[in-house]
Scaffold this motif. Structure first.
Motif, mmCIF file in Angstrom:
data_model
loop_
_atom_site.group_PDB
_atom_site.id
_atom_site.type_symbol
_atom_site.label_atom_id
_atom_site.label_comp_id
_atom_site.label_asym_id
_atom_site.label_seq_id
_atom_site.Cartn_x
_atom_site.Cartn_y
_atom_site.Cartn_z
ATOM 1 N N LYS A 274 0.824 -1.192 0.000
ATOM 2 C CA LYS A 274 0.000 0.000 0.000
ATOM 3 C C LYS A 274 0.873 1.262 0.000
ATOM 4 C CE LYS A 274 -4.161 1.285 2.549
ATOM 5 N NZ LYS A 274 -4.794 1.002 3.850
ATOM 6 N N LEU A 275 1.969 1.196 0.696
ATOM 7 C CA LEU A 275 2.858 2.350 0.785
ATOM 8 C C LEU A 275 3.384 2.754 -0.581
ATOM 9 C CD1 LEU A 275 4.900 1.414 3.964
ATOM 10 C CD2 LEU A 275 3.379 3.357 3.736
ATOM 11 N N VAL A 276 3.724 1.735 -1.395
ATOM 12 C CA VAL A 276 4.271 2.053 -2.706
ATOM 13 C C VAL A 276 3.182 2.503 -3.653
ATOM 14 C CG1 VAL A 276 5.200 0.963 -4.785
ATOM 15 C CG2 VAL A 276 6.450 0.856 -2.659
ATOM 16 N N LYS A 277 2.002 1.859 -3.541
ATOM 17 C CA LYS A 277 0.878 2.261 -4.394
ATOM 18 C C LYS A 277 0.555 3.733 -4.178
ATOM 19 C CE LYS A 277 -1.406 -2.146 -4.591
ATOM 20 N NZ LYS A 277 -2.177 -2.821 -3.548
ATOM 21 N N LYS A 278 0.648 4.150 -2.942
ATOM 22 C CA LYS A 278 0.328 5.549 -2.631
ATOM 23 C C LYS A 278 1.527 6.456 -2.894
ATOM 24 C CE LYS A 278 -3.170 5.235 0.996
ATOM 25 N NZ LYS A 278 -3.343 5.382 2.448
ATOM 26 N N GLU A 279 2.594 5.867 -3.425
ATOM 27 C CA GLU A 279 3.825 6.617 -3.674
ATOM 28 C C GLU A 279 4.345 7.305 -2.422
ATOM 29 O OE1 GLU A 279 4.239 8.810 -7.240
ATOM 30 O OE2 GLU A 279 4.160 6.915 -8.311
ATOM 31 N N LEU A 280 4.253 6.610 -1.338
ATOM 32 C CA LEU A 280 4.831 7.129 -0.098
ATOM 33 C C LEU A 280 6.086 6.320 0.198
ATOM 34 C CD1 LEU A 280 1.657 7.294 2.150
ATOM 35 C CD2 LEU A 280 2.894 9.246 1.218
ATOM 36 N N ASP A 281 6.998 6.930 0.895
ATOM 37 C CA ASP A 281 8.184 6.198 1.297
ATOM 38 C C ASP A 281 7.918 5.615 2.680
ATOM 39 O OD1 ASP A 281 10.606 5.210 1.911
ATOM 40 O OD2 ASP A 281 11.610 7.141 2.114
ATOM 41 N N GLY A 282 7.988 4.297 2.768
ATOM 42 C CA GLY A 282 7.676 3.619 4.023
ATOM 43 C C GLY A 282 8.667 3.845 5.147
ATOM 44 N N LYS A 283 9.844 4.381 4.827
ATOM 45 C CA LYS A 283 10.873 4.610 5.845
ATOM 46 C C LYS A 283 11.167 3.325 6.613
ATOM 47 C CE LYS A 283 12.191 8.995 5.793
ATOM 48 N NZ LYS A 283 13.562 9.227 5.360
ATOM 49 N N HIS A 284 11.214 2.227 5.883
ATOM 50 C CA HIS A 284 11.411 0.932 6.529
ATOM 51 C C HIS A 284 12.766 0.833 7.218
ATOM 52 C CE1 HIS A 284 13.572 0.177 2.779
ATOM 53 N NE2 HIS A 284 14.199 -0.784 3.409
ATOM 54 N N GLU A 285 13.758 1.571 6.707
ATOM 55 C CA GLU A 285 15.085 1.468 7.313
ATOM 56 C C GLU A 285 15.093 2.064 8.722
ATOM 57 O OE1 GLU A 285 14.215 3.449 4.919
ATOM 58 O OE2 GLU A 285 15.313 5.322 4.905
ATOM 59 N N ASP A 286 14.308 3.144 8.915
ATOM 60 C CA ASP A 286 14.236 3.746 10.248
ATOM 61 C C ASP A 286 13.458 2.852 11.201
ATOM 62 O OD1 ASP A 286 15.650 5.959 9.474
ATOM 63 O OD2 ASP A 286 13.874 7.149 8.992
ATOM 64 N N MET A 287 12.362 2.276 10.691
ATOM 65 C CA MET A 287 11.557 1.393 11.540
ATOM 66 C C MET A 287 12.368 0.176 11.973
ATOM 67 S SD MET A 287 7.839 1.474 9.753
ATOM 68 C CE MET A 287 7.054 0.604 11.089
ATOM 69 N N GLY A 288 13.083 -0.405 11.020
ATOM 70 C CA GLY A 288 13.910 -1.569 11.323
ATOM 71 C C GLY A 288 15.001 -1.214 12.322
ATOM 72 N N TYR A 289 15.664 -0.089 12.070
ATOM 73 C CA TYR A 289 16.749 0.354 12.940
ATOM 74 C C TYR A 289 16.262 0.597 14.371
ATOM 75 C CZ TYR A 289 20.168 3.575 14.983
ATOM 76 O OH TYR A 289 21.056 4.191 15.820
ATOM 77 N N GLU A 290 15.188 1.369 14.493
ATOM 78 C CA GLU A 290 14.687 1.709 15.835
ATOM 79 C C GLU A 290 14.307 0.465 16.633
ATOM 80 O OE1 GLU A 290 14.794 4.536 17.419
ATOM 81 O OE2 GLU A 290 15.605 5.583 15.675
ATOM 82 N N TYR A 291 13.760 -0.495 15.949
ATOM 83 C CA TYR A 291 13.340 -1.713 16.637
ATOM 84 C C TYR A 291 14.543 -2.612 16.965
ATOM 85 C CZ TYR A 291 10.879 -6.009 17.696
ATOM 86 O OH TYR A 291 10.434 -7.131 18.329
ATOM 87 N N LEU A 292 15.391 -2.836 15.965
ATOM 88 C CA LEU A 292 16.481 -3.805 16.127
ATOM 89 C C LEU A 292 17.596 -3.322 17.047
ATOM 90 C CD1 LEU A 292 16.693 -5.000 12.408
ATOM 91 C CD2 LEU A 292 15.848 -6.354 14.346
ATOM 92 N N LYS A 293 17.759 -2.007 17.151
ATOM 93 C CA LYS A 293 18.865 -1.485 17.983
ATOM 94 C C LYS A 293 18.686 -1.825 19.467
ATOM 95 C CE LYS A 293 17.413 3.216 19.036
ATOM 96 N NZ LYS A 293 17.575 4.636 18.821
ATOM 97 N N LYS A 294 17.463 -2.175 19.839
ATOM 98 C CA LYS A 294 17.226 -2.580 21.229
ATOM 99 C C LYS A 294 17.830 -3.953 21.514
ATOM 100 C CE LYS A 294 12.769 -1.467 20.460
ATOM 101 N NZ LYS A 294 11.336 -1.574 20.645
ATOM 102 N N PHE A 295 18.127 -4.696 20.463
ATOM 103 C CA PHE A 295 18.582 -6.081 20.636
ATOM 104 C C PHE A 295 19.965 -6.372 20.058
ATOM 105 C CE2 PHE A 295 13.950 -5.954 20.041
ATOM 106 C CZ PHE A 295 13.535 -6.483 21.258
ATOM 107 N N PHE A 296 20.326 -5.674 18.966
ATOM 108 C CA PHE A 296 21.555 -6.036 18.252
ATOM 109 C C PHE A 296 22.643 -4.968 18.345
ATOM 110 C CE2 PHE A 296 18.327 -8.701 16.301
ATOM 111 C CZ PHE A 296 18.984 -9.930 16.213
ATOM 112 N N LYS A 297 23.890 -5.438 18.123
ATOM 113 C CA LYS A 297 25.077 -4.578 18.189
ATOM 114 C C LYS A 297 25.020 -3.457 17.151
ATOM 115 C CE LYS A 297 28.054 -8.521 19.328
ATOM 116 N NZ LYS A 297 29.035 -9.454 18.745
#
Ligand SMILES: [Fe+2]
Length: 178
Positions: free
Chosen positions: A64-87
């Motif tokens: 849906k994000l791409v259909k709406k031509e929006l940038d999902g900012k998946h890299e920020d979401m992944g980073y914010e979540y994973l930094k709590k657990f990984f180096k």
């Protein structure tokens, strides 16, 4: 739930195609890790490659994000979540892997290798960096691994590749926890 079990079950349950490509998101990330291993990368870079698009699993409907031509900012979401657990060595290249495309796209050869979907998303993400932006980008921590991750990412969209299972990465994932 333990983070490693959560990641593994996300990989197993996710059947959605990588936006505009012919592989699923899980296949794409496992292929990235396999390419990183083939290039004799450090464990942290293999782990970063395996998890680089994990943010997509955190978005409810990535198509849906791409259909709406929006940038999902998946890299920020992944980073914010994973930094709590990984180096840091794992999560920093994940944070910057989209910007790395804007850096690398200055090179014509690299740009010509991008798939159509990847060119569309490059535009959505702000387009190619200018000289000043590129110089700034070279100063980020883990710059070299970020560039490597980006290159593995571009190559990891092939069909008919003999895939490893996510379970084979369990020990590696565990070894990169904080
Ligand atoms: Fe990717």
């Amino acid at each position: 739930m333990n983070i490693i079990y959560k990641i593994i079950s996300n990989f197993i349950n996710n059947k959605s195609l990588y936006i505009g490509e012919k592989v699923t998101m899980s296949e794409h990330m496992i292929q990235s890790a396999m390419i990183a291993e083939k290039a004799k990368s450090s464990n942290s870079l293999v782990c970063a490659s395996l998890l680089h698009d994990y943010g997509h699993f955190l978005v409810k409907d990535p198509n849906k994000l791409v259909k709406k031509e929006l940038d999902g900012k998946h890299e920020d979401m992944g980073y914010e979540y994973l930094k709590k657990f990984f180096k840091k060595d794992v999560v920093e290249p994940i944070k910057y892997h989209v910007l790395a495309k804007r850096y690398l796209a200055r090179n014509k050869k690299y740009y010509n290798l991008l798939s159509n979907a990847s060119r569309v998303s490059l535009k959505l993400q702000g387009g190619t960096f200018n000289k000043k932006e590129s110089n700034e980008f070279e100063k980020i921590p883990f710059f070299k691994n970020t560039i490597k991750l980006r290159k593995f990412d571009e190559l990891a969209k092939k069909t008919n590749v003999k895939m490893k299972s996510i379970n084979e990465y369990k020990d590696l994932l565990n070894s990169q926890l904080l």
